[in-house]
Design an enzyme around this catalytic site. Structure first.
Site, mmCIF file in Angstrom:
data_model
loop_
_atom_site.group_PDB
_atom_site.id
_atom_site.type_symbol
_atom_site.label_atom_id
_atom_site.label_comp_id
_atom_site.label_asym_id
_atom_site.label_seq_id
_atom_site.Cartn_x
_atom_site.Cartn_y
_atom_site.Cartn_z
ATOM 1 N N GLY A 145 -6.032 -17.802 -5.128
ATOM 2 C CA GLY A 145 -6.747 -16.156 -5.276
ATOM 3 C C GLY A 145 -7.747 -16.348 -6.408
ATOM 4 N N GLY A 197 -3.559 -14.114 -11.313
ATOM 5 C CA GLY A 197 -4.224 -15.173 -12.175
ATOM 6 C C GLY A 197 -2.857 -16.198 -12.849
ATOM 7 N N CYS A 202 0.786 -1.120 0.044
ATOM 8 C CA CYS A 202 0.073 0.032 0.102
ATOM 9 C C CYS A 202 0.717 1.250 -0.052
ATOM 10 C CB CYS A 202 -0.748 0.028 1.090
ATOM 11 S SG CYS A 202 -1.948 -1.214 1.347
ATOM 12 N N ILE A 214 3.126 -14.037 -4.020
ATOM 13 C CA ILE A 214 3.411 -12.570 -4.237
ATOM 14 C C ILE A 214 1.620 -11.866 -4.284
ATOM 15 C CG2 ILE A 214 5.233 -12.717 -5.591
ATOM 16 C CD1 ILE A 214 3.575 -12.553 -8.418
HETATM 17 C C1 LIG Z 1 -9.955 -8.780 -6.695
HETATM 18 C C2 LIG Z 1 -8.830 -8.889 -5.908
HETATM 19 C C3 LIG Z 1 -8.719 -8.376 -4.521
HETATM 20 C C4 LIG Z 1 -7.663 -8.488 -3.910
HETATM 21 N N1 LIG Z 1 -7.487 -8.025 -2.620
HETATM 22 C C5 LIG Z 1 -6.347 -8.093 -1.764
HETATM 23 C C6 LIG Z 1 -6.242 -7.658 -0.336
HETATM 24 O O1 LIG Z 1 -7.501 -7.004 0.114
HETATM 25 N N2 LIG Z 1 -5.351 -7.583 0.402
HETATM 26 C C7 LIG Z 1 -4.433 -8.230 -0.141
HETATM 27 O O2 LIG Z 1 -3.205 -8.449 0.530
HETATM 28 N N3 LIG Z 1 -4.164 -9.013 -1.527
HETATM 29 C C8 LIG Z 1 -5.397 -8.929 -2.221
HETATM 30 N N4 LIG Z 1 -5.398 -9.283 -3.591
HETATM 31 C C9 LIG Z 1 -4.141 -10.202 -3.738
HETATM 32 C C10 LIG Z 1 -4.354 -11.691 -3.823
HETATM 33 O O3 LIG Z 1 -4.501 -12.006 -2.465
HETATM 34 C C11 LIG Z 1 -3.115 -12.439 -4.357
HETATM 35 O O4 LIG Z 1 -2.122 -12.172 -3.663
HETATM 36 C C12 LIG Z 1 -2.900 -12.102 -5.937
HETATM 37 O O5 LIG Z 1 -4.188 -12.110 -6.530
HETATM 38 C C13 LIG Z 1 -2.094 -13.251 -6.608
HETATM 39 O O6 LIG Z 1 -2.654 -14.624 -6.475
HETATM 40 P P1 LIG Z 1 -3.682 -15.230 -7.697
HETATM 41 O O7 LIG Z 1 -3.100 -14.971 -9.086
HETATM 42 O O8 LIG Z 1 -3.662 -16.491 -7.024
HETATM 43 O O9 LIG Z 1 -4.852 -14.009 -7.446
HETATM 44 C C14 LIG Z 1 -6.396 -9.202 -4.292
HETATM 45 C C15 LIG Z 1 -6.591 -9.763 -5.766
HETATM 46 C C16 LIG Z 1 -7.870 -9.710 -6.364
HETATM 47 C C17 LIG Z 1 -7.768 -10.470 -7.783
#
Ligand SMILES: Cc1cc2nc3c(=O)[nH]c(=O)nc-3n(C[C@H](O)[C@H](O)[C@H](O)COP(=O)(O)O)c2cc1C
Length: 306
Positions: free
Chosen positions: A268, A220, A133, A194
């Site tokens: 995620g 993704g 952040c 990550i």
């Molecule tokens: C719609 C959305 C909202 C997310 N909100 C947060 C969040 O509030 N806090 C956080 O640390 N990561 C957040 N993330 C990141 C995910 O937790 C994760 O680290 C990231 O999407 C990579 O994993 P993935 O490819 O499996 O989605 C968010 C991701 C997405 C797609």
């Protein structure tokens, strides 16, 4: 008959019955998925990132589909820590699954204050700290891109709580091992990585960004190779447990992260495509280990042959 492998995994003092967790922001506050899967089978539930007060997030459009992934600029919309503890946590505590809260702030003080508020709350097993952040006192540069500010924020959280602390790392850095080492030195019990990779999508007709926020976070399958590389680098650089995140959509994806050195994983974006992804990944890991005669999941962690 196949022998059941041991799947237990420890993250600091949090004992997980298996290594499959939900990634923050992709699983709401957990209950939203209760009619689709048995939440008690999950290793842990990590809820949407929480702040000191409710937050509305960014204006729409906030999501764009991309090849093999998505860009999001939700802007950390959430109900705030108090409403979470009063309205969401009682249900979550009826499950036999550890509940981990994800927190964010705009100043070191806000992170510390959140940790202080969470510390006495029973039924919260640990705190995952989103350091991706913007730090408003340092011109909006994310805490997690600089080893000094990453250390400062994790130390501030550490000083306020005895609960296990997981530092969630940003991939938008030149050397992620430097950041991992700095949060380990600050007293983090584990690292997760990550978070999303900053990206941009453009509408060629209007020549405007597709997201109202201009840029967004890519997630993704598109990010999996980057995430895997970073998990492998970090696992070789720190002694604390590493939790792998990024594009995990199948058991074989999850196993790649375990072999790279992660002792647990988070699912995620895959939850949006297949709400049963976590359970299918869990069953697939179990099946793979049984088939290979591996009795304990720990025997596969960090076994990459190079
Ligand atoms: C719609 C959305 C909202 C997310 N909100 C947060 C969040 O509030 N806090 C956080 O640390 N990561 C957040 N993330 C990141 C995910 O937790 C994760 O680290 C990231 O999407 C990579 O994993 P993935 O490819 O499996 O989605 C968010 C991701 C997405 C797609």
């Amino acid at each position: 008959m196949e022998k059941q492998p041991k799947l237990q995994t420890d993250i600091g003092t949090i004992r997980l019955k298996n290594p499959v967790m939900t990634a923050s922001g992709t699983f709401g506050y957990g209950r939203e998925y209760s009619e689709l899967i048995d939440l008690s089978r999950l290793g842990a539930i990590i809820v949407k990132g929480l702040f000191l007060k409710p937050a509305k997030g960014n204006p729409p459009p906030r999501i764009v589909e991309t090849p093999c992934g998505m860009l999001n600029a939700i802007g950390l919309e959430n109900i705030g820590i108090q409403a979470f503890v009063e309205e969401k946590l009682p249900y979550l505590n009826t499950l036999s699954t550890p509940i981990i809260v994800n927190i964010y702030g705009h100043t070191v003080y806000e992170y510390a204050e959140l940790a202080a508020r969470i510390d006495p709350v029973e039924g919260i097993a640990g705190i995952e700290v989103n350091i991706s952040c913007p730090n408003i006192k340092e011109g909006g540069i994310a805490f997690g891109v600089n080893p000094r500010s990453a250390h400062e924020v994790i130390k501030a959280v550490r000083d306020m709580t005895k609960k296990p602390v997981i530092a969630k790392l940003s991939p938008n850095v030149a050397d992620i091992t430097e950041i991992a080492k700095s949060v380990e030195a600050a007293g983090s019990d584990a690292v997760s990585l990550i978070n999303t990779i900053t990206g941009l999508a453009i509408d060629i007709e209007t020549r405007r960004p597709k997201l109202a926020n201009i840029t967004g976070g890519l997630s993704g399958p598109a990010i999996k190779p980057v995430a895997l590389r970073m998990v492998w680098q970090v696992a070789n650089a720190v002694r604390i447990p590493v939790i792998g995140i990024g594009g995990i959509a199948s058991a074989s994806d999850a196993l790649e992260f375990l072999i790279a050195g992660a002792c647990a994983i988070q699912v995620g974006t895959a939850n949006f495509v297949n709400p049963r992804a976590t359970i299918e990944i869990l069953e697939g890991i179990e099946h793979f280990l049984s088939k290979k005669g591996i009795e304990d999941i720990r025997d596969i962690v960090g076994t990459l042959r190079v």
